[in-house]
Design a protein around this motif. Structure first.
Motif, PDB file in Angstrom:
ATOM      1  N   SER A  56       0.852  -1.186   0.000  1.00 18.35           N
ATOM      2  CA  SER A  56       0.000   0.000   0.000  1.00 18.35           C
ATOM      3  C   SER A  56       0.888   1.235   0.000  1.00 18.35           C
ATOM      4  O   SER A  56       1.991   1.213   0.544  1.00 18.35           O
ATOM      5  CB  SER A  56      -0.945   0.008   1.209  1.00 18.35           C
ATOM      6  N   GLN A  57       0.396   2.283  -0.635  1.00 16.99           N
ATOM      7  CA  GLN A  57       1.147   3.521  -0.723  1.00 16.99           C
ATOM      8  C   GLN A  57       0.255   4.681  -0.305  1.00 16.99           C
ATOM      9  O   GLN A  57      -0.931   4.718  -0.656  1.00 16.99           O
ATOM     10  CB  GLN A  57       1.653   3.759  -2.144  1.00 16.99           C
ATOM     11  N   THR A  86     -12.506   0.683  -4.190  1.00 12.86           N
ATOM     12  CA  THR A  86     -12.102  -0.495  -4.952  1.00 12.86           C
ATOM     13  C   THR A  86     -10.621  -0.797  -4.774  1.00 12.86           C
ATOM     14  O   THR A  86     -10.232  -1.935  -4.508  1.00 12.86           O
ATOM     15  CB  THR A  86     -12.412  -0.295  -6.451  1.00 12.86           C
ATOM     16  N   THR A  87      -9.788   0.244  -4.877  1.00 14.70           N
ATOM     17  CA  THR A  87      -8.341   0.070  -4.730  1.00 14.70           C
ATOM     18  C   THR A  87      -7.765   0.891  -3.587  1.00 14.70           C
ATOM     19  O   THR A  87      -6.591   0.744  -3.260  1.00 14.70           O
ATOM     20  CB  THR A  87      -7.595   0.462  -6.023  1.00 14.70           C
ATOM     21  N   TYR A 111      -4.648   5.445   1.414  1.00 15.01           N
ATOM     22  CA  TYR A 111      -3.662   4.555   0.813  1.00 15.01           C
ATOM     23  C   TYR A 111      -4.276   3.946  -0.437  1.00 15.01           C
ATOM     24  O   TYR A 111      -5.493   3.782  -0.516  1.00 15.01           O
ATOM     25  CB  TYR A 111      -3.312   3.405   1.766  1.00 15.01           C
ATOM     26  N   VAL A 112      -3.436   3.562  -1.372  1.00 15.27           N
ATOM     27  CA  VAL A 112      -3.900   2.785  -2.513  1.00 15.27           C
ATOM     28  C   VAL A 112      -3.196   1.433  -2.451  1.00 15.27           C
ATOM     29  O   VAL A 112      -2.013   1.345  -2.121  1.00 15.27           O
ATOM     30  CB  VAL A 112      -3.658   3.519  -3.861  1.00 15.27           C
ATOM     31  N   MET A 113      -3.959   0.373  -2.695  1.00 16.39           N
ATOM     32  CA  MET A 113      -3.402  -0.980  -2.730  1.00 16.39           C
ATOM     33  C   MET A 113      -2.726  -1.153  -4.089  1.00 16.39           C
ATOM     34  O   MET A 113      -3.317  -0.813  -5.116  1.00 16.39           O
ATOM     35  CB  MET A 113      -4.515  -2.017  -2.547  1.00 16.39           C
ATOM     36  N   ILE A 124      -8.569  -4.249  -3.773  1.00 21.76           N
ATOM     37  CA  ILE A 124      -8.358  -4.784  -2.426  1.00 21.76           C
ATOM     38  C   ILE A 124      -9.078  -6.130  -2.338  1.00 21.76           C
ATOM     39  O   ILE A 124     -10.288  -6.200  -2.556  1.00 21.76           O
ATOM     40  CB  ILE A 124      -8.926  -3.819  -1.365  1.00 21.76           C
ATOM     41  N   PRO A 125      -8.357  -7.228  -2.049  1.00 22.72           N
ATOM     42  CA  PRO A 125      -9.000  -8.544  -1.936  1.00 22.72           C
ATOM     43  C   PRO A 125     -10.068  -8.565  -0.840  1.00 22.72           C
ATOM     44  O   PRO A 125      -9.967  -7.840   0.161  1.00 22.72           O
ATOM     45  CB  PRO A 125      -7.840  -9.478  -1.593  1.00 22.72           C
TER      46      PRO A 125
END
Length: 145
Positions: A56-57, A86-87, A111-113, A124-125
């Protein structure tokens, strides 16, 4: 939102500025430490995400200061997932001086996955979404000594 995950952290001398309060840039450090411990509570470790090919960022961080924190004070940092896209996901942080629970700061970090190899956004699972939604309200990590 569920009750927050909590981290106790003691302010160290080197984190304070000439005004004898925690230097503003250190709050980003505190937030990162709290997020990492939150991940550990949810997933076992940050490394567990990496081993799944995920990372994640930070893409946005907003910090609002409410009062000073001083050397040797114990801070209580609450963390909970505020929203899931979603992400991307946003974690909310409440930082309080533990003695009297005086508000010190609050922050929202988005954060973005990403794929851990390509660093491209990835959904994101579901199991990770479920963990973020559950939170870790029963967990208190003590790094205050």
């Amino acid at each position: 939102m569920s009750a927050p995950f909590r981290l106790r952290l003691r302010v160290r001398y080197g984190e304070c500025d000439a005004q004898q309060v925690v230097f503003n840039a250190r709050y980003g450090d505190y937030i990162d430490i709290a997020a990492t411990e939150f991940y550990r509570a949810l997933f076992g470790s940050y490394q567990a995400l990496i081993e799944r090919g995920l990372d994640s960022q930070v893409v946005r961080q907003l910090i609002e200061w409410q009062g000073p924190a001083r050397f040797d004070e114990v801070l209580l940092i609450g963390v909970q997932c505020q929203s899931l896209g979603t992400t991307s996901f946003t974690l909310h942080f409440e930082i309080r001086a533990e003695n009297g629970l005086r508000p010190v700061a609050r922050a929202d970090t988005t954060y973005v996955m990403v794929d851990a190899t390509t660093f491209q956004k990835t959904p994101i699972p579901q199991d990770i979404r479920d963990a973020f939604e559950r939170g870790a309200s029963e967990v208190l990590i003590n790094q205050a000594g």
